[in-house]
Design an enzyme around this catalytic site. Structure first.
Site, PDB file in Angstrom:
ATOM      1  CE  LYS A  62     -22.062  29.577  26.983  1.00 26.19           C
ATOM      2  NZ  LYS A  62     -21.223  29.453  25.839  1.00 26.19           N
ATOM      3  CG  ASP A  87     -16.075  18.766  27.045  1.00 29.17           C
ATOM      4  OD1 ASP A  87     -16.356  18.543  25.682  1.00 29.17           O
ATOM      5  OD2 ASP A  87     -15.250  19.520  27.577  1.00 29.17           O
ATOM      6  CG  ASN A 114     -28.598  19.300  19.045  1.00 27.84           C
ATOM      7  OD1 ASN A 114     -29.138  19.546  17.866  1.00 27.84           O
ATOM      8  ND2 ASN A 114     -28.310  20.083  19.726  1.00 27.84           N
ATOM      9  CE1 TYR A 202     -21.771  21.187  11.099  1.00 26.52           C
ATOM     10  CE2 TYR A 202     -22.799  21.420   8.552  1.00 26.52           C
ATOM     11  CZ  TYR A 202     -22.855  21.106  10.143  1.00 26.52           C
ATOM     12  OH  TYR A 202     -24.208  21.260  10.401  1.00 26.52           O
ATOM     13  CE  LYS A 206     -23.529  17.894  11.200  1.00 27.69           C
ATOM     14  NZ  LYS A 206     -24.015  17.569  12.698  1.00 27.69           N
TER      15      LYS A 206
HETATM   16  N1  LIG Z   1     -28.057  25.451  12.148  1.00 24.67           N
HETATM   17  C1  LIG Z   1     -28.277  24.596  11.069  1.00 24.67           C
HETATM   18  O1  LIG Z   1     -28.599  25.407  10.112  1.00 24.67           O
HETATM   19  C2  LIG Z   1     -28.027  23.287  11.009  1.00 24.67           C
HETATM   20  C3  LIG Z   1     -28.185  22.533   9.949  1.00 24.67           C
HETATM   21  C4  LIG Z   1     -28.122  21.173   9.737  1.00 24.67           C
HETATM   22  C5  LIG Z   1     -27.434  20.346  10.794  1.00 24.67           C
HETATM   23  N2  LIG Z   1     -27.506  21.355  12.129  1.00 24.67           N
HETATM   24  C6  LIG Z   1     -26.643  20.608  13.303  1.00 24.67           C
HETATM   25  O2  LIG Z   1     -27.739  20.691  14.516  1.00 24.67           O
HETATM   26  C7  LIG Z   1     -26.945  20.486  15.382  1.00 24.67           C
HETATM   27  C8  LIG Z   1     -27.130  21.579  16.518  1.00 24.67           C
HETATM   28  O3  LIG Z   1     -26.557  23.025  16.085  1.00 24.67           O
HETATM   29  P1  LIG Z   1     -27.192  24.254  16.128  1.00 24.67           P
HETATM   30  O4  LIG Z   1     -27.420  24.502  14.467  1.00 24.67           O
HETATM   31  O5  LIG Z   1     -28.340  24.375  16.993  1.00 24.67           O
HETATM   32  O6  LIG Z   1     -25.742  25.074  16.671  1.00 24.67           O
HETATM   33  P2  LIG Z   1     -25.491  25.728  17.969  1.00 24.67           P
HETATM   34  O7  LIG Z   1     -26.340  26.680  18.230  1.00 24.67           O
HETATM   35  O8  LIG Z   1     -23.788  25.813  17.738  1.00 24.67           O
HETATM   36  O9  LIG Z   1     -25.454  24.724  19.051  1.00 24.67           O
HETATM   37  C9  LIG Z   1     -24.584  23.394  19.316  1.00 24.67           C
HETATM   38  C10 LIG Z   1     -24.678  22.914  20.616  1.00 24.67           C
HETATM   39  O10 LIG Z   1     -23.713  21.856  20.460  1.00 24.67           O
HETATM   40  C11 LIG Z   1     -22.892  22.212  21.760  1.00 24.67           C
HETATM   41  N3  LIG Z   1     -21.492  21.442  21.727  1.00 24.67           N
HETATM   42  C12 LIG Z   1     -20.629  21.685  20.819  1.00 24.67           C
HETATM   43  N4  LIG Z   1     -19.348  21.253  21.262  1.00 24.67           N
HETATM   44  C13 LIG Z   1     -19.741  20.663  22.288  1.00 24.67           C
HETATM   45  C14 LIG Z   1     -18.848  19.596  23.079  1.00 24.67           C
HETATM   46  N5  LIG Z   1     -17.611  19.439  22.940  1.00 24.67           N
HETATM   47  N6  LIG Z   1     -19.734  19.012  23.965  1.00 24.67           N
HETATM   48  C15 LIG Z   1     -20.740  19.325  24.357  1.00 24.67           C
HETATM   49  N7  LIG Z   1     -21.489  20.160  23.639  1.00 24.67           N
HETATM   50  C16 LIG Z   1     -21.070  20.794  22.647  1.00 24.67           C
HETATM   51  C17 LIG Z   1     -22.830  23.546  21.830  1.00 24.67           C
HETATM   52  O11 LIG Z   1     -22.411  24.091  23.318  1.00 24.67           O
HETATM   53  P3  LIG Z   1     -21.600  25.239  23.598  1.00 24.67           P
HETATM   54  O12 LIG Z   1     -22.898  26.315  23.539  1.00 24.67           O
HETATM   55  O13 LIG Z   1     -21.033  25.265  24.987  1.00 24.67           O
HETATM   56  O14 LIG Z   1     -20.643  25.624  22.423  1.00 24.67           O
HETATM   57  C18 LIG Z   1     -24.319  24.116  21.712  1.00 24.67           C
HETATM   58  O15 LIG Z   1     -25.167  23.651  22.744  1.00 24.67           O
HETATM   59  C19 LIG Z   1     -25.547  20.415  15.019  1.00 24.67           C
HETATM   60  O16 LIG Z   1     -25.116  18.995  15.273  1.00 24.67           O
HETATM   61  C20 LIG Z   1     -25.428  20.959  13.681  1.00 24.67           C
HETATM   62  O17 LIG Z   1     -24.551  19.986  12.921  1.00 24.67           O
HETATM   63  C21 LIG Z   1     -27.454  22.589  11.996  1.00 24.67           C
END
Ligand SMILES: NC(=O)c1ccc[n+]([C@@H]2O[C@H](COP(=O)([O-])OP(=O)(O)OC[C@H]3O[C@@H](n4cnc5c(N)ncnc54)[C@H](OP(=O)(O)O)[C@@H]3O)[C@@H](O)[C@H]2O)c1
Length: 325
Positions: A62, A87, A114, A202, A206
């Protein structure tokens, strides 16, 4: 506190400017960058001139697809983007990745830590509930292991480097009942399957991130290390983070209020290049704020001290000496 009116205003009426900071000559790691905010932040950082961008992903295939997408959209040279395996549900993987950073990279200007999850079901990795392992223990293990490389770069190239963690305004709605336990028992309580409140987990992670970033900032003063440590909130954005939630209501809520992923990623880039004033701080929408609720004042200071008193031996147990910056 978390006001619905403020949320609606921020999501619908606050505009987020495109980032303009120069990343020319810089080497940047973005974890969890195969999709979502991490991918779009990596795309911006490449567009803004980074010499080398490492996509740290658990699924390398990916990651390669994401790298191709960035190369195609930015027309960067093929060698600008690398994909390295990481990971966060494995401490061995975090340590191997950090060793690779130490030995293979001539410099490191920014780690955007991130990667994160919003798990709705109780699952265990590395003897913790999975959210705690991924969002807290592994994220800070990675941060502490890589901080020396960031400090080395800052000194060698007479610059400031960045270590940025993802917070969230959802910290304001965390109930965090697990904090009401005797000294030294917060992590053990969070890890109890019987009492785990996964709908709050969650938000708790945070809140912990924001306080632990403040603590790490105190432990590693900017004047000594040259590393700016901070936390960001991109607002509520389209991404895979809510992948375990589905249905009409969730879809409508996204349609009505979510920011485009690319728009939210601008804030990740802004905070990953923010000024020294941001050291130790949490910056929702790119601005330093005063923490509220249980993160505020004496209560916040006490909670921060308790979290660190429990996390630091955990980190030392995984990698001896890691917290001595
Ligand atoms: N989206 C929002 O509204 C929002 C708001 C505030 C904060 N955030 C924060 O922003 C960050 C990015 O999240 P996102 O919203 O972009 O969500 P996302 O689309 O689910 O992306 C999360 C990323 O983290 C990776 N990940 C999860 N578990 C992992 C592991 N064990 N090892 C390595 N990589 C891992 C995922 O990989 P896979 O694809 O392999 O699962 C994916 O690439 C997160 O920390 C989230 O808490 C998001």
């Amino acid at each position: 506190m978390f006001s619905p009116f403020w949320f609606i205003h921020r999501q619908l009426f606050v505009t987020i400017d495109k980032p303009t900071a120069s990343f020319t000559g810089k080497t940047v790691i973005v974890t969890g960058s195969n999709q979502g905010l991490g991918l779009e932040a990596a795309r911006w950082i490449t567009q803004l001139g980074a010499t080398r961008v490492i996509l740290a992903c658990r699924n390398v295939d990916k990651g390669r697809t994401a790298a191709t997408s960035i190369r195609n959209s930015t027309q960067c040279s093929p060698e600008t983007i690398d994909v390295w395996a990481l990971d966060m549900s494995s401490y061995a993987s975090v340590q191997a990745f950090s060793e690779r950073v130490k030995t293979e990279l001539p410099r490191l200007d920014c780690l955007l830590a991130n990667a994160g999850i919003m798990a709705t079901k109780y699952n265990v990795t590395e003897n913790n509930e999975e959210t705690i392992t991924t969002n807290i223990v592994s994220s800070f293990l990675l941060g502490f292991l890589i901080h020396p490389k960031l400090a080395e770069t800052a000194h060698k190239f007479n610059t400031e480097t960045h270590l940025t963690f993802p917070g969230s305004e959802l910290y304001k709605v965390a109930k965090f009942k697990e904090r009401k336990v005797p000294e030294g028992k917060i992590f053990a309580t969070l890890n109890s399957k019987e009492t785990a409140n996964m709908s709050d987990r969650y938000n708790v992670s945070k809140l912990m991130t924001i306080l632990l970033v403040e603590k790490m900032g105190e432990l590693a003063p900017l004047g000594k290390s040259g590393v700016i440590i901070n936390a960001v909130c991109p607002g509520f954005c389209y991404s895979g983070i809510t992948r375990e939630y589905s249905g009409f209501a969730v879809s409508m809520f996204h349609k009505m209020f979510a920011r485009e992923t690319e728009v939210g990623s601008r804030l990740l880039v802004d905070v990953s290049s923010a000024s020294s004033a941001s050291h130790g701080h949490y910056l929702p929408d790119g601005k330093i704020v005063t923490l509220v609720g249980m993160c505020k004042g004496k209560e916040g200071q006490e909670l921060k001290a308790r979290l660190w008193a429990e996390l630091s031996p955990k980190l030392e147990g995984i990698h001896e000496g890691v917290t001595k910056l």
